[in-house]
Design a protein around this motif. Structure first.
Motif, PDB file in Angstrom:
ATOM      1  N   ASN A   9     -25.260  62.364  94.306  1.00  0.00           N
ATOM      2  CA  ASN A   9     -24.832  62.611  95.621  1.00  0.00           C
ATOM      3  C   ASN A   9     -24.385  64.032  95.971  1.00  0.00           C
ATOM      4  O   ASN A   9     -23.255  64.258  96.357  1.00  0.00           O
ATOM      5  N   ARG A  37     -33.230  67.607  87.791  1.00  0.00           N
ATOM      6  CA  ARG A  37     -33.043  68.300  88.930  1.00  0.00           C
ATOM      7  C   ARG A  37     -32.240  69.664  88.578  1.00  0.00           C
ATOM      8  O   ARG A  37     -31.667  69.525  87.508  1.00  0.00           O
ATOM      9  N   MET A  63     -25.022  47.707  97.360  1.00  0.00           N
ATOM     10  CA  MET A  63     -25.505  48.945  96.212  1.00  0.00           C
ATOM     11  C   MET A  63     -24.126  49.398  95.570  1.00  0.00           C
ATOM     12  O   MET A  63     -23.208  49.363  96.164  1.00  0.00           O
ATOM     13  N   MET A  69     -29.632  53.140  87.330  1.00  0.00           N
ATOM     14  CA  MET A  69     -30.179  54.539  87.431  1.00  0.00           C
ATOM     15  C   MET A  69     -30.784  54.899  86.226  1.00  0.00           C
ATOM     16  O   MET A  69     -30.954  54.166  85.363  1.00  0.00           O
ATOM     17  N   SER A  70     -31.291  56.177  85.779  1.00  0.00           N
ATOM     18  CA  SER A  70     -32.024  56.369  84.765  1.00  0.00           C
ATOM     19  C   SER A  70     -31.259  55.741  83.407  1.00  0.00           C
ATOM     20  O   SER A  70     -31.730  55.241  82.610  1.00  0.00           O
ATOM     21  N   THR A  86     -34.299  60.840  87.255  1.00  0.00           N
ATOM     22  CA  THR A  86     -34.678  61.870  86.413  1.00  0.00           C
ATOM     23  C   THR A  86     -35.780  61.190  85.121  1.00  0.00           C
ATOM     24  O   THR A  86     -36.673  62.007  84.739  1.00  0.00           O
ATOM     25  N   ILE A  94     -22.572  52.761  92.524  1.00  0.00           N
ATOM     26  CA  ILE A  94     -22.811  53.804  91.630  1.00  0.00           C
ATOM     27  C   ILE A  94     -21.534  53.638  90.796  1.00  0.00           C
ATOM     28  O   ILE A  94     -20.419  54.067  91.055  1.00  0.00           O
ATOM     29  N   VAL A 144     -36.600  57.899  92.764  1.00  0.00           N
ATOM     30  CA  VAL A 144     -35.707  58.667  93.498  1.00  0.00           C
ATOM     31  C   VAL A 144     -36.067  60.018  93.469  1.00  0.00           C
ATOM     32  O   VAL A 144     -35.938  60.824  92.422  1.00  0.00           O
ATOM     33  N   ARG A 163     -32.605  52.076  90.903  1.00  0.00           N
ATOM     34  CA  ARG A 163     -32.912  53.691  91.547  1.00  0.00           C
ATOM     35  C   ARG A 163     -33.139  54.720  90.584  1.00  0.00           C
ATOM     36  O   ARG A 163     -31.932  55.223  90.066  1.00  0.00           O
ATOM     37  N   VAL A 164     -34.219  55.145  89.993  1.00  0.00           N
ATOM     38  CA  VAL A 164     -34.496  55.882  89.089  1.00  0.00           C
ATOM     39  C   VAL A 164     -35.126  57.081  89.233  1.00  0.00           C
ATOM     40  O   VAL A 164     -36.296  57.086  89.843  1.00  0.00           O
TER      41      VAL A 164
HETATM   42  C1  LIG Z   1     -29.842  60.534  92.539  1.00  0.00           C
HETATM   43  C2  LIG Z   1     -29.467  59.110  92.357  1.00  0.00           C
HETATM   44  C3  LIG Z   1     -30.070  58.341  91.745  1.00  0.00           C
HETATM   45  C4  LIG Z   1     -31.228  58.539  90.423  1.00  0.00           C
HETATM   46  O1  LIG Z   1     -30.191  59.081  89.318  1.00  0.00           O
HETATM   47  P1  LIG Z   1     -31.221  59.230  88.014  1.00  0.00           P
HETATM   48  O2  LIG Z   1     -30.059  59.504  87.033  1.00  0.00           O
HETATM   49  O3  LIG Z   1     -31.773  60.667  88.286  1.00  0.00           O
HETATM   50  O4  LIG Z   1     -31.989  58.313  87.810  1.00  0.00           O
HETATM   51  C5  LIG Z   1     -29.880  56.955  91.983  1.00  0.00           C
HETATM   52  N1  LIG Z   1     -28.864  56.521  92.940  1.00  0.00           N
HETATM   53  C6  LIG Z   1     -28.267  57.477  93.771  1.00  0.00           C
HETATM   54  C7  LIG Z   1     -27.382  57.158  94.789  1.00  0.00           C
HETATM   55  C8  LIG Z   1     -28.655  58.908  93.348  1.00  0.00           C
HETATM   56  O5  LIG Z   1     -27.915  59.701  94.146  1.00  0.00           O
END
Ligand SMILES: *Cc1c(COP(=O)(O)O)cnc(C)c1O
Length: 233
Positions: free
Chosen positions: A233, A226, A169, A201-202, A220, A171, A40, A217-218
């Motif tokens: 989001n 960032r 998907m 994610m990370s 950081t 989050i 990402v 989805r990684v």
């Molecule tokens: C930014 C983001 C990620 C990555 O997040 P990290 O914590 O930086 O790995 C993954 N999925 C989505 C939908 C994001 O917006």
């Protein structure tokens, strides 16, 4: 930081993430090749994406259509096997450009967006792969179809998009144990015969792999931090 050292950082961070993906897959009795790493790159410059490409990474995720459209078409010329996933909440007025530039859109989450994507696909003569984003925590401020509406939404989009609807998907809510959310998503995907499960994610990708993630989805952990306030989001 000069370009040489930032390339080195991305390459070694990427290698570390790959090792952890392999370990998590093996511990779960899974084939590491069944887990695809989406790097990402949102808010990171094209040079960071190039460093990852040079280190062998090919699949990238971006949140915003405009940022993706600014960075990726040039890179695609040099790296034709690059894949771009759009992973952020998508406005209907960006659907056409999204359909033009993405290989996969991971954030299909409402009927108006489904309509806009179908229309854009007709206009552009191409349809990216699609994932439905499920708001597994039913959080009011979050993108994603609510849990209660997910079944009907999956069926409607399967009818409309056929095999282009590849999976789901999520989050999970910040500050909660993500595992029940991963389990919910996995079960819902299985019930509908959907092969792709984008979760992790990370902070939690090893746990997501243990629960059956096929895409992680990684950001950081590969590219570093960032700008504050622009994190998710
Ligand atoms: C930014 C983001 C990620 C990555 O997040 P990290 O914590 O930086 O790995 C993954 N999925 C989505 C939908 C994001 O917006």
């Amino acid at each position: 930081m000069d370009i040489a050292s930032s390339q080195h950082d991305v390459a070694s961070a990427l290698a570390g993430v790959r090792v952890r993906i392999e370990q998590a897959a093996r511990e779960a009795g899974r084939d590491p090749a069944d887990v695809t790493l989406v790097a990402v790159s949102k808010f990171h410059p094209q040079s960071a994406v190039e460093a990852a490409l040079q280190a062998g990474q090919r699949v990238f995720g971006e949140n915003r259509v405009q940022e993706a459209a600014a960075k990726f078409p040039a890179l695609r010329k040099a790296w034709p096997d690059l894949k771009l996933h759009l992973i952020g909440g998508l406005q209907t007025n960006k659907a056409r450009e999204a359909v033009r530039i993405a290989d996969m859109i991971e954030s299909l989450d409402r009927p108006s967006l489904s309509d806009a994507l179908a229309k854009a696909a007709d206009q552009e003569g191409r349809l990216p792969d699609l994932l439905i984003e499920v708001n597994t925590g039913d959080e009011p401020q979050k993108f994603g179809v609510p849990r209660e509406e997910a079944e009907a939404f999956i069926r409607a989009n399967r009818t409309r998009f056929g095999d282009r609807l590849r999976g789901l998907m999520c989050i999970p809510p910040a500050g909660q144990d993500p595992v029940p959310h991963f389990q919910f998503l996995r079960q819902l995907a299985d019930e509908h015969g959907l092969a792709v499960r984008s979760m992790g994610m990370s902070a939690d990708f090893p746990q997501a792999i243990a629960q059956g993630a096929t895409l992680v989805r990684v950001g950081t952990a590969i590219f570093g931090g960032r700008p504050a306030g622009l994190a998710a989001n």
